[in-house]
Scaffold this active site. Sequence first.
Site, PDB file in Angstrom:
ATOM      1  N   HIS A   1      -1.157 -21.379  -0.455  1.00  0.00           N
ATOM      2  CA  HIS A   1      -0.062 -20.487  -0.080  1.00  0.00           C
ATOM      3  C   HIS A   1       0.751 -20.014  -1.284  1.00  0.00           C
ATOM      4  O   HIS A   1       1.142 -18.860  -1.372  1.00  0.00           O
ATOM      5  CB  HIS A   1       0.862 -21.171   0.935  1.00  0.00           C
ATOM      6  CG  HIS A   1       0.269 -21.236   2.309  1.00  0.00           C
ATOM      7  ND1 HIS A   1      -0.836 -22.003   2.610  1.00  0.00           N
ATOM      8  CD2 HIS A   1       0.625 -20.627   3.458  1.00  0.00           C
ATOM      9  CE1 HIS A   1      -1.135 -21.856   3.883  1.00  0.00           C
ATOM     10  NE2 HIS A   1      -0.260 -21.029   4.431  1.00  0.00           N
TER      11      HIS A   1
ATOM     12  N   ARG B   1       8.426   4.005  -4.581  1.00  0.00           N
ATOM     13  CA  ARG B   1       8.404   3.083  -3.432  1.00  0.00           C
ATOM     14  C   ARG B   1       7.412   1.955  -3.679  1.00  0.00           C
ATOM     15  O   ARG B   1       7.674   0.793  -3.356  1.00  0.00           O
ATOM     16  CB  ARG B   1       8.077   3.839  -2.138  1.00  0.00           C
ATOM     17  CG  ARG B   1       8.154   2.926  -0.914  1.00  0.00           C
ATOM     18  CD  ARG B   1       8.048   3.683   0.392  1.00  0.00           C
ATOM     19  NE  ARG B   1       6.733   4.281   0.569  1.00  0.00           N
ATOM     20  CZ  ARG B   1       6.419   5.078   1.587  1.00  0.00           C
ATOM     21  NH1 ARG B   1       7.312   5.384   2.513  1.00  0.00           N
ATOM     22  NH2 ARG B   1       5.202   5.588   1.693  1.00  0.00           N
TER      23      ARG B   1
ATOM     24  N   LYS C   1       6.518  -1.860   1.965  1.00  0.00           N
ATOM     25  CA  LYS C   1       5.311  -1.283   2.552  1.00  0.00           C
ATOM     26  C   LYS C   1       4.154  -2.269   2.388  1.00  0.00           C
ATOM     27  O   LYS C   1       3.243  -2.089   1.583  1.00  0.00           O
ATOM     28  CB  LYS C   1       4.990   0.091   1.940  1.00  0.00           C
ATOM     29  CG  LYS C   1       4.080   0.926   2.830  1.00  0.00           C
ATOM     30  CD  LYS C   1       4.166   2.385   2.477  1.00  0.00           C
ATOM     31  CE  LYS C   1       3.137   3.245   3.217  1.00  0.00           C
ATOM     32  NZ  LYS C   1       3.262   3.244   4.661  1.00  0.00           N
TER      33      LYS C   1
ATOM     34  N   TYR D   1       0.831  -1.205   0.000  1.00  0.00           N
ATOM     35  CA  TYR D   1       0.000   0.000   0.000  1.00  0.00           C
ATOM     36  C   TYR D   1       0.860   1.248   0.000  1.00  0.00           C
ATOM     37  O   TYR D   1       2.070   1.197   0.220  1.00  0.00           O
ATOM     38  CB  TYR D   1      -0.953   0.004   1.200  1.00  0.00           C
ATOM     39  CG  TYR D   1      -0.301   0.333   2.538  1.00  0.00           C
ATOM     40  CD1 TYR D   1       0.510  -0.592   3.179  1.00  0.00           C
ATOM     41  CD2 TYR D   1      -0.504   1.567   3.154  1.00  0.00           C
ATOM     42  CE1 TYR D   1       1.096  -0.288   4.406  1.00  0.00           C
ATOM     43  CE2 TYR D   1       0.077   1.876   4.373  1.00  0.00           C
ATOM     44  CZ  TYR D   1       0.883   0.947   4.994  1.00  0.00           C
ATOM     45  OH  TYR D   1       1.469   1.246   6.202  1.00  0.00           O
TER      46      TYR D   1
ATOM     47  N   ARG E   1      -7.758 -20.270  -1.937  1.00  0.00           N
ATOM     48  CA  ARG E   1      -6.670 -20.135  -0.976  1.00  0.00           C
ATOM     49  C   ARG E   1      -5.653 -21.269  -1.046  1.00  0.00           C
ATOM     50  O   ARG E   1      -5.945 -22.419  -0.713  1.00  0.00           O
ATOM     51  CB  ARG E   1      -7.241 -20.053   0.451  1.00  0.00           C
ATOM     52  CG  ARG E   1      -6.156 -19.768   1.502  1.00  0.00           C
ATOM     53  CD  ARG E   1      -6.724 -19.706   2.890  1.00  0.00           C
ATOM     54  NE  ARG E   1      -5.690 -19.442   3.877  1.00  0.00           N
ATOM     55  CZ  ARG E   1      -4.856 -20.372   4.362  1.00  0.00           C
ATOM     56  NH1 ARG E   1      -4.950 -21.623   3.978  1.00  0.00           N
ATOM     57  NH2 ARG E   1      -3.935 -20.043   5.245  1.00  0.00           N
TER      58      ARG E   1
ATOM     59  N   LEU F   1      10.806   1.190   7.384  1.00  0.00           N
ATOM     60  CA  LEU F   1      10.223   1.687   6.140  1.00  0.00           C
ATOM     61  C   LEU F   1      10.889   3.033   5.829  1.00  0.00           C
ATOM     62  O   LEU F   1      10.876   3.930   6.682  1.00  0.00           O
ATOM     63  CB  LEU F   1       8.713   1.882   6.279  1.00  0.00           C
ATOM     64  CG  LEU F   1       8.106   2.393   4.967  1.00  0.00           C
ATOM     65  CD1 LEU F   1       7.939   1.250   3.986  1.00  0.00           C
ATOM     66  CD2 LEU F   1       6.804   3.098   5.195  1.00  0.00           C
TER      67      LEU F   1
ATOM     68  N   GLU G   1      11.937   2.395  14.413  1.00  0.00           N
ATOM     69  CA  GLU G   1      10.994   3.431  13.962  1.00  0.00           C
ATOM     70  C   GLU G   1       9.753   3.371  14.835  1.00  0.00           C
ATOM     71  O   GLU G   1       9.724   2.644  15.824  1.00  0.00           O
ATOM     72  CB  GLU G   1      10.656   3.246  12.479  1.00  0.00           C
ATOM     73  CG  GLU G   1      10.011   1.918  12.154  1.00  0.00           C
ATOM     74  CD  GLU G   1       9.747   1.698  10.667  1.00  0.00           C
ATOM     75  OE1 GLU G   1       9.556   2.675   9.931  1.00  0.00           O
ATOM     76  OE2 GLU G   1       9.713   0.525  10.249  1.00  0.00           O
TER      77      GLU G   1
HETATM   78  N1  PDD Z   1       2.602   4.974   7.563  1.00  0.00           N
HETATM   79  N2  PDD Z   1       7.259   3.739   9.128  1.00  0.00           N
HETATM   80  C1  PDD Z   1       6.134   3.010   9.080  1.00  0.00           C
HETATM   81  C2  PDD Z   1       6.128   1.648   9.696  1.00  0.00           C
HETATM   82  C3  PDD Z   1       4.986   3.521   8.440  1.00  0.00           C
HETATM   83  O1  PDD Z   1       3.873   2.783   8.367  1.00  0.00           O
HETATM   84  C4  PDD Z   1       5.033   4.832   7.884  1.00  0.00           C
HETATM   85  C5  PDD Z   1       3.850   5.439   7.182  1.00  0.00           C
HETATM   86  C6  PDD Z   1       6.236   5.568   7.984  1.00  0.00           C
HETATM   87  C7  PDD Z   1       6.374   6.946   7.391  1.00  0.00           C
HETATM   88  O2  PDD Z   1       6.402   6.896   5.986  1.00  0.00           O
HETATM   89  P1  PDD Z   1       5.879   8.119   5.081  1.00  0.00           P
HETATM   90  O3  PDD Z   1       6.659   9.316   5.503  1.00  0.00           O
HETATM   91  O4  PDD Z   1       6.173   7.698   3.706  1.00  0.00           O
HETATM   92  O5  PDD Z   1       4.410   8.284   5.370  1.00  0.00           O
HETATM   93  C8  PDD Z   1       7.326   4.972   8.598  1.00  0.00           C
HETATM   94  C9  PDD Z   1       1.429   5.383   6.853  1.00  0.00           C
HETATM   95  C10 PDD Z   1       1.163   6.857   6.920  1.00  0.00           C
HETATM   96  C11 PDD Z   1       0.261   4.537   7.303  1.00  0.00           C
HETATM   97  O6  PDD Z   1       0.469   3.343   7.479  1.00  0.00           O
HETATM   98  O7  PDD Z   1      -0.857   5.055   7.450  1.00  0.00           O
END
Ligand code: PDD
Length: 295
Positions: free
Chosen positions: A108, A58, A153, A39, A106, A211, A186
């Site tokens: 895997h 990304r 992501k 996403y 379904r 991320l 993070e």
């Molecule tokens: N989340 N780290 C993680 C684990 C994240 O899920 C996100 C963003 C970030 C920051 O990334 P960016 O600056 O590209 O938004 C760092 C989004 C906003 C979400 O899951 O809603």
Amino acid sequence: LEPVYPMPKISYVNGRFINHRDAFVHIEDRGYQFADGVYEVIAIHNGLVLDEEQHMERLARSLASLRIDAPVSDASLKLIIQELLRRNKCQEGAIYLQITRGVAKRNHEFPKNVRPSLVMTLSKTPERHSMNNRTVGTAISLPDIRWERCDIKSISLLPNILAKQQAVEGKHTDAILVNDEGYVTEGSATNVYMVDSKGTILTHPANHSILGGITRDSVLKVARRNGLKVEERRFTLKELQNAREMFITSTTKGVMPIGMLDGKKIADGKTGPVTTQLQSLYDDYVEQKFNEAVA
Ligand code: PDD
């Protein structure tokens, strides 16, 4: 079930713009079965799709890592985003874009000859506002129990939502994740930074453990451009507790100060000068992007 919060009127599902309440994918979607998908969350500011190119790049990296084919080209994705904004009369808010491996019985292993599912929803905010969340937040630290490819992501976010829920139950903004060696990686949905005693901004390197945030990239870029000292290196929870300043970044929060960690103040608990400067630099960056787009 009718959602109780305000929802956008129109969403996008696999080639169609439809009323949000009718926006469904099949129960055999791989996203539903396995969280087999990726996403993006992209900010809309003054009608501008902020850092669209970086989000596209990304997204392509996430898809390639999971060997999911892009269901449409980048050019088509951008057109769909524009059309979604137009149909919802949206100037301010955020796009949620999700691609899963598709609908299949379904099993895997990857299904053959399946088209990936693409959905987009929009969260509108009523008026123009700063990209930054200027209120001072608080955080708790929790063990980082995620896998070793946090750079993807992926929609597989169980450890993140469990951490965030624990933070919110304690009335905190976010959970700060700490790995086995005591290093801060993070936040549950944010990148994390500290300012050390020399005024240097520290944040975890963008490797497989975090991320790589789009906001992180932009903020570090404007920080360096304006002569602030930046080091992409790991720091421990202990170093963070003794930091001069602490802040987090994300698409939805911008640059947000954190004044308290695990019940103890970071310095005096207020927004520090480096964080304040970064907020204004990030606002300028967004403003400039907008001006370039309309020029
Ligand atoms: N989340 N780290 C993680 C684990 C994240 O899920 C996100 C963003 C970030 C920051 O990334 P960016 O600056 O590209 O938004 C760092 C989004 C906003 C979400 O899951 O809603």
